[in-house]
Design a protein around this motif. Structure first.
Motif, PDB file in Angstrom:
ATOM      1  N   TRP A 114       0.849  -1.201   0.000  1.00 49.23           N
ATOM      2  CA  TRP A 114       0.000   0.000   0.000  1.00 49.23           C
ATOM      3  C   TRP A 114       0.882   1.249   0.000  1.00 49.23           C
ATOM      4  CZ3 TRP A 114      -0.624   3.964   3.631  1.00 49.23           C
ATOM      5  CH2 TRP A 114      -1.638   4.865   3.342  1.00 49.23           C
ATOM      6  N   SER A 143      -5.910   2.516  -4.262  1.00 45.10           N
ATOM      7  CA  SER A 143      -6.665   3.519  -3.516  1.00 45.10           C
ATOM      8  C   SER A 143      -6.355   3.451  -2.021  1.00 45.10           C
ATOM      9  CB  SER A 143      -8.168   3.337  -3.747  1.00 45.10           C
ATOM     10  OG  SER A 143      -8.631   2.187  -3.061  1.00 45.10           O
ATOM     11  N   ASP A 144      -6.680   4.518  -1.326  1.00 42.89           N
ATOM     12  CA  ASP A 144      -6.484   4.552   0.123  1.00 42.89           C
ATOM     13  C   ASP A 144      -7.314   3.487   0.839  1.00 42.89           C
ATOM     14  OD1 ASP A 144      -4.596   6.523   0.087  1.00 42.89           O
ATOM     15  OD2 ASP A 144      -5.968   8.146   0.598  1.00 42.89           O
ATOM     16  N   ASP A 145      -8.358   2.985   0.175  1.00 41.72           N
ATOM     17  CA  ASP A 145      -9.172   1.917   0.755  1.00 41.72           C
ATOM     18  C   ASP A 145      -8.356   0.660   1.034  1.00 41.72           C
ATOM     19  OD1 ASP A 145     -11.370   3.580   0.433  1.00 41.72           O
ATOM     20  OD2 ASP A 145     -11.978   2.661  -1.456  1.00 41.72           O
ATOM     21  N   TRP A 146      -7.215   0.504   0.341  1.00 44.23           N
ATOM     22  CA  TRP A 146      -6.358  -0.663   0.509  1.00 44.23           C
ATOM     23  C   TRP A 146      -5.491  -0.589   1.757  1.00 44.23           C
ATOM     24  CZ3 TRP A 146      -5.775  -5.230  -2.193  1.00 44.23           C
ATOM     25  CH2 TRP A 146      -6.514  -5.355  -3.367  1.00 44.23           C
ATOM     26  N   ARG A 147      -5.466   0.550   2.459  1.00 40.70           N
ATOM     27  CA  ARG A 147      -4.639   0.624   3.660  1.00 40.70           C
ATOM     28  C   ARG A 147      -5.051  -0.518   4.587  1.00 40.70           C
ATOM     29  NH1 ARG A 147      -3.630   5.773   7.710  1.00 40.70           N
ATOM     30  NH2 ARG A 147      -4.664   4.553   9.325  1.00 40.70           N
ATOM     31  N   ARG A 206      -7.798  -0.442   7.216  1.00 44.72           N
ATOM     32  CA  ARG A 206      -9.132  -0.173   6.661  1.00 44.72           C
ATOM     33  C   ARG A 206      -9.666  -1.369   5.877  1.00 44.72           C
ATOM     34  NH1 ARG A 206      -6.860   5.373   4.347  1.00 44.72           N
ATOM     35  NH2 ARG A 206      -6.806   6.534   6.308  1.00 44.72           N
ATOM     36  N   SER A 207      -8.793  -1.965   5.070  1.00 44.69           N
ATOM     37  CA  SER A 207      -9.223  -3.027   4.162  1.00 44.69           C
ATOM     38  C   SER A 207      -9.243  -4.408   4.795  1.00 44.69           C
ATOM     39  CB  SER A 207      -8.305  -3.070   2.940  1.00 44.69           C
ATOM     40  OG  SER A 207      -7.001  -3.484   3.306  1.00 44.69           O
ATOM     41  N   THR A 220     -13.637  -8.259   5.403  1.00 49.66           N
ATOM     42  CA  THR A 220     -14.309  -6.968   5.513  1.00 49.66           C
ATOM     43  C   THR A 220     -15.169  -6.743   4.270  1.00 49.66           C
ATOM     44  OG1 THR A 220     -12.514  -5.801   4.388  1.00 49.66           O
ATOM     45  CG2 THR A 220     -12.334  -6.015   6.797  1.00 49.66           C
ATOM     46  N   PHE A 229     -14.678  -4.556   2.212  1.00 42.38           N
ATOM     47  CA  PHE A 229     -13.758  -4.207   1.135  1.00 42.38           C
ATOM     48  C   PHE A 229     -13.551  -5.369   0.168  1.00 42.38           C
ATOM     49  CE2 PHE A 229      -9.360  -3.891  -0.503  1.00 42.38           C
ATOM     50  CZ  PHE A 229      -9.522  -2.753  -1.277  1.00 42.38           C
ATOM     51  N   SER A 283     -15.895  -5.261  -2.621  1.00 42.80           N
ATOM     52  CA  SER A 283     -16.010  -3.960  -3.294  1.00 42.80           C
ATOM     53  C   SER A 283     -15.509  -4.025  -4.733  1.00 42.80           C
ATOM     54  CB  SER A 283     -15.209  -2.904  -2.532  1.00 42.80           C
ATOM     55  OG  SER A 283     -13.826  -3.126  -2.709  1.00 42.80           O
TER      56      SER A 283
END
Length: 181
Positions: A62, A68-72, A75-76, A98, A100, A103
């Motif tokens: 990451w 994307s920041d969603d992969w942090r 979070r992911s 999750t 994610f 998604s």
């Protein structure tokens, strides 16, 4: 491996690698799945200035690849492992399931990597003190990614994760000790 880090990508409060990566160094040993005793959950390393070299140079992807920041990872629920990237392998270490994983951002990125010829591996953690398991799922996921079928992709991903979760996990053999000075 030393890959260049993306500007502006900082770990921040993400400490997932401090939890899941086993360390067996003279100055620091911790079993797989146990948060490092020097780590403050959600804040980071309390000995950051004098942390071991391994901790200074290991970064999840990451911090390296354009996702994307969603992969942090915090979070992911997914750590993109750096080992194997230069040989065309991508390992998705699924810490927890999750939303994610269902998604479009997750699915289209994995589909892109498969189309680009990357070998895709899935990995899951076991209980604390055990080694994670990994399986190559490129050919298993390809029919769903080629067809751009989100339902089939999710079904195949879930089946692969279920199989990995049912695996017999091996002890990592690491005994915790902390002596960073």
């Amino acid at each position: 491996m030393s890959l260049p880090l993306l500007p502006g990508r900082e770990c921040g409060g993400c400490v997932e690698c401090c939890r899941v990566i086993p360390l067996s160094l003279p100055e620091l040993s911790k079993p797989t799945g146990k948060l490092c005793a020097y780590c403050v959950d959600g804040a980071g390393c309390s000995v950051h200035a004098i942390r071991p070299q391994t901790c200074r140079t290991w970064f999840c992807l990451w911090r390296v690849v354009e996702v994307s920041d969603d992969w942090r990872p915090d979070r992911s629920g997914v750590i993109l492992r750096p080992d194997g990237l230069e040989e065309g392998r991508m390992t998705l270490f699924v810490l927890r399931r999750t939303e994610f994983l269902d998604s479009p951002a997750f699915r289209t990125t994995v589909a892109h990597w498969i189309a680009e010829g990357f070998e895709i591996g899935l990995s899951v953690p076991g209980p604390v003190g055990t080694l994670p398991v990994r399986a190559v799922v490129t050919d298993w996921l390809r029919p769903a990614t080629d067809a751009d079928d989100p339902v089939a992709f999710q079904s195949r991903l879930t089946a692969a994760l279920d199989q990995l979760d049912a695996h017999e996990f091996e002890p990592d053999g690491v005994i915790a000790h902390y002596a960073v000075a």
